[in-house]
Design an enzyme around this catalytic site. Structure first.
Site, PDB file in Angstrom:
ATOM      1  N   VAL A  19       0.862  -1.183   0.000  1.00 56.07           N
ATOM      2  CA  VAL A  19       0.000   0.000   0.000  1.00 56.07           C
ATOM      3  C   VAL A  19       0.898   1.232   0.000  1.00 56.07           C
ATOM      4  O   VAL A  19       2.130   1.132   0.070  1.00 56.07           O
ATOM      5  CB  VAL A  19      -0.929   0.013   1.242  1.00 56.07           C
ATOM      6  CG1 VAL A  19      -1.933  -1.116   1.167  1.00 56.07           C
ATOM      7  CG2 VAL A  19      -0.120  -0.065   2.533  1.00 56.07           C
ATOM      8  N   CYS A  20       0.267   2.408  -0.085  1.00 53.90           N
ATOM      9  CA  CYS A  20       1.022   3.662  -0.058  1.00 53.90           C
ATOM     10  C   CYS A  20       1.863   3.731   1.231  1.00 53.90           C
ATOM     11  O   CYS A  20       1.423   3.236   2.253  1.00 53.90           O
ATOM     12  CB  CYS A  20       0.081   4.855  -0.051  1.00 53.90           C
ATOM     13  SG  CYS A  20      -0.895   5.013  -1.544  1.00 53.90           S
ATOM     14  N   PRO A  21       2.997   4.337   1.204  1.00 55.48           N
ATOM     15  CA  PRO A  21       3.634   5.021   0.079  1.00 55.48           C
ATOM     16  C   PRO A  21       4.625   4.131  -0.672  1.00 55.48           C
ATOM     17  O   PRO A  21       5.367   4.622  -1.517  1.00 55.48           O
ATOM     18  CB  PRO A  21       4.390   6.152   0.773  1.00 55.48           C
ATOM     19  CG  PRO A  21       4.854   5.534   2.064  1.00 55.48           C
ATOM     20  CD  PRO A  21       3.766   4.559   2.460  1.00 55.48           C
TER      21      PRO A  21
END
Lengths: 81, 472
Positions: A19-21
């Site tokens: 997932v981000c980042p």
């Protein structure tokens, strides 16, 4: 995370599951290591990272050659400028 | 999954939500109140997923990859919510109340900001990503919920960390005997410190009431939202957007940039990500209308809080000592998530009704009849609908690495939420939009936290990338 050289001037960055980042950070760092004209294939499945990667390339001038999307999986080809 | 299957599941979710709304309304009209939360939750979920709307991204991506799109989108949403909120306030139908303002908001925002970087998304971002099938985000939500429910009730040795002034002030508040205010760090933080801080708005600081036209439009909206928001976007433009824009508009050596170029660059930054901008517009308007709809129903039913409706419906378990339940009247995220876990813990024998957060303020009603829970559950549904329709739904299992980040990040966000009396939505988005200066303080803390979080992940990813590159 997997980063490998596929052939001369062709690299793969596999950040599926992240997932981000992470996807955008790894993409930035991978592109930073490529020479001008070399192509990076990025595989990711976090849709919001696509928006960030696209804007990042727009800012740096790196060219997104191809964007494929199927069932939540994104495969982008980016040429380092 | 084929397109036909995806459409089937998207419409199936809508059908279930329609059945819930219609069925409960036919049982008793008071359930309309819960259904308003439900359908606004759907709208929030759809907007968040469509715009990839994540507050974590707004701050983090500026520092991490120099991308300003989400900071811009959030400012658009805040401005629109502020404008609609000003109309609602001026009609006297606003459900918003400012929070106490002090340095605590910066500290809370900082802890929350570090957490959202680790978790890979803010509280609302993790909710819409859960709707996309991301189980890592579901772990984040679980971690936020469990941490909050434990944090608000923890006493024992943490009582020794409470300053004497807080203890004395909390004891002097005269809380009901069922609330053990002398046992619990958060209880004494709330009653002994937070409640003693000034409650401000930009309107009140200028001598206007929040419900006056001047207070709502000039004080809270123009001076509290538009002016600081526009200035912040100027900073974002100068540091993160201008160079790339001018490189394309003015090739080297043509001419110097003038005011028209700067304005064009500023405008281009605003519309750079259409999805984010559209989602920001829709979110801002929906959040304002939500307040209007809930307050309208409160007037219609002659209540000030949903606890009264639940009591009339025969549900008396889980109401706070004041007869209330958590019923913000607008978009909120973390409190109802804490209530899920608080309710389970209480049922398992951990008394959660003796602390201020649950026992005095929010209650722990059954999640099935908890108004704000209807909003959260349907937010998952709205995000899933949008992801299914755009072929972006994918069930993703967490890895050990991402699960660890999710648990740590969720825990930090849970603690930050309770210290700041809300998350990126309740403590930042809503408060800033409605002219509460404590929202900007929480935002300031989030920026600092995001910066530290990015520093850490820069180091972490650089280390791993260097290893992979050397082996390639």
């Amino acid at each position: 995370m997997k980063f490998e050289k596929r052939s001369d001037g062709q690299y793969l960055l596999d950040v599926k599951g992240y997932v981000c980042p992470h996807p955008q950070l790894y993409t930035k760092k991978a592109l930073g290591r490529l020479q001008a004209g070399e192509v990076l294939e990025v595989q990711f499945d976090n849709p919001s990272s696509g928006e960030s990667i696209a804007t990042m390339c727009d800012n740096t001038g790196d060219e997104i050659l191809d964007r494929k999307q199927e069932a939540g999986l994104f495969v982008w080809q980016i040429r380092k400028i | 999954m084929s397109e036909a299957k995806r459409k089937f599941w998207a419409f199936a979710i809508v059908a279930v939500l329609v059945l819930v709304s219609a069925g409960t309304y036919l049982y008793h009209e008071y359930y309309l109140y819960l259904s308003v939360y439900l359908w606004f939750g759907v709208v929030y979920g759809m907007c968040l997923q469509y715009g990839r709307f994540c507050f974590s991204s707004a701050f983090r991506d500026l520092f991490a990859v120099g991308v300003p799109r989400m900071a811009v989108g959030i400012m658009i949403a805040i401005a629109l919510f502020g404008l609609v909120g000003a109309f609602v306030s001026a009609t006297g139908l606003s459900t918003f109340h400012s929070a106490p303002t002090s340095l605590h908001a910066v500290i809370a925002g900082f802890i929350f900001g570090v957490g959202m970087c680790f978790a890979g998304g803010c509280a609302s971002g993790s909710m819409y990503k859960t709707g996309e099938g991301n189980m890592n985000a579901a772990i984040v939500i679980l971690s936020i919920s469990i941490t909050q429910a434990i944090f608000v009730d923890v006493g024992g040795w943490t009582n020794s960390l409470v300053p004497e002034a807080w203890k004395a002030s909390a004891a002097a508040k005269g809380l009901p005997a069922s609330i053990t205010v002398s046992d619990g760090w958060v209880d004494q933080y709330l009653a002994g410190y937070i409640w003693d801080q000034p409650v401000l708005s930009f309107a009140s600081m200028l001598g206007w009431t929040d419900h006056s036209v001047a207070g709502a439009f000039v004080g809270n909206f123009l001076l509290g939202v538009v002016l600081p928001g526009a200035l912040l976007l100027v900073v974002v433009y100068l540091f993160w957007s201008r160079r790339a824009f001018m490189r394309k508009r003015l090739p080297a050596g043509t001419r110097a940039a003038g005011w028209r170029d700067e304005l064009a660059g500023y405008g281009a930054m605003i519309v750079a990500s259409k999805r984010t901008a559209i989602a920001g517009l829709a979110l801002g308007i929906a959040a304002g209308l939500h307040m209007y709809a809930i307050q309208g129903l409160r007037v219609k039913y002659g209540v000030k809080n949903a606890g009264t409706l639940l009591e009339r419906l025969g549900f008396d378990f889980g109401l706070s000592v004041n007869g209330t339940v958590f019923d913000p009247g607008y978009w909120y995220v973390t409190t109802q998530e804490a209530q899920w876990v608080g309710w389970v813990m209480h049922k398992l024998g951990w008394n959660q009704m003796d602390n201020i957060f649950f026992g005095f303020n929010n209650g722990i009603p059954n999640p099935l009849i908890n108004p704000a829970d209807w909003m959260s559950i349907s937010l998952f549904g709205g995000a899933a609908i949008m992801a299914l329709l755009h072929n972006e739904f994918k069930f993703k299992k967490p890895t050990l690495e991402t699960a660890v980040w999710a648990i740590i990040g969720g825990a930090l966000m849970g603690i930050g939420s309770r210290l700041g009396l809300g998350c990126n939505v309740g403590a930042f988005f809503v408060r800033v939009s409605q002219g509460d200066p404590s929202g900007w303080l929480f935002g300031l803390g989030m920026v600092g936290g995001a910066y530290i979080g990015v520093k850490f992940f820069n180091w972490w990813t650089e280390r791993r990338m260097a290893r992979e590159f050397a082996a390639s």
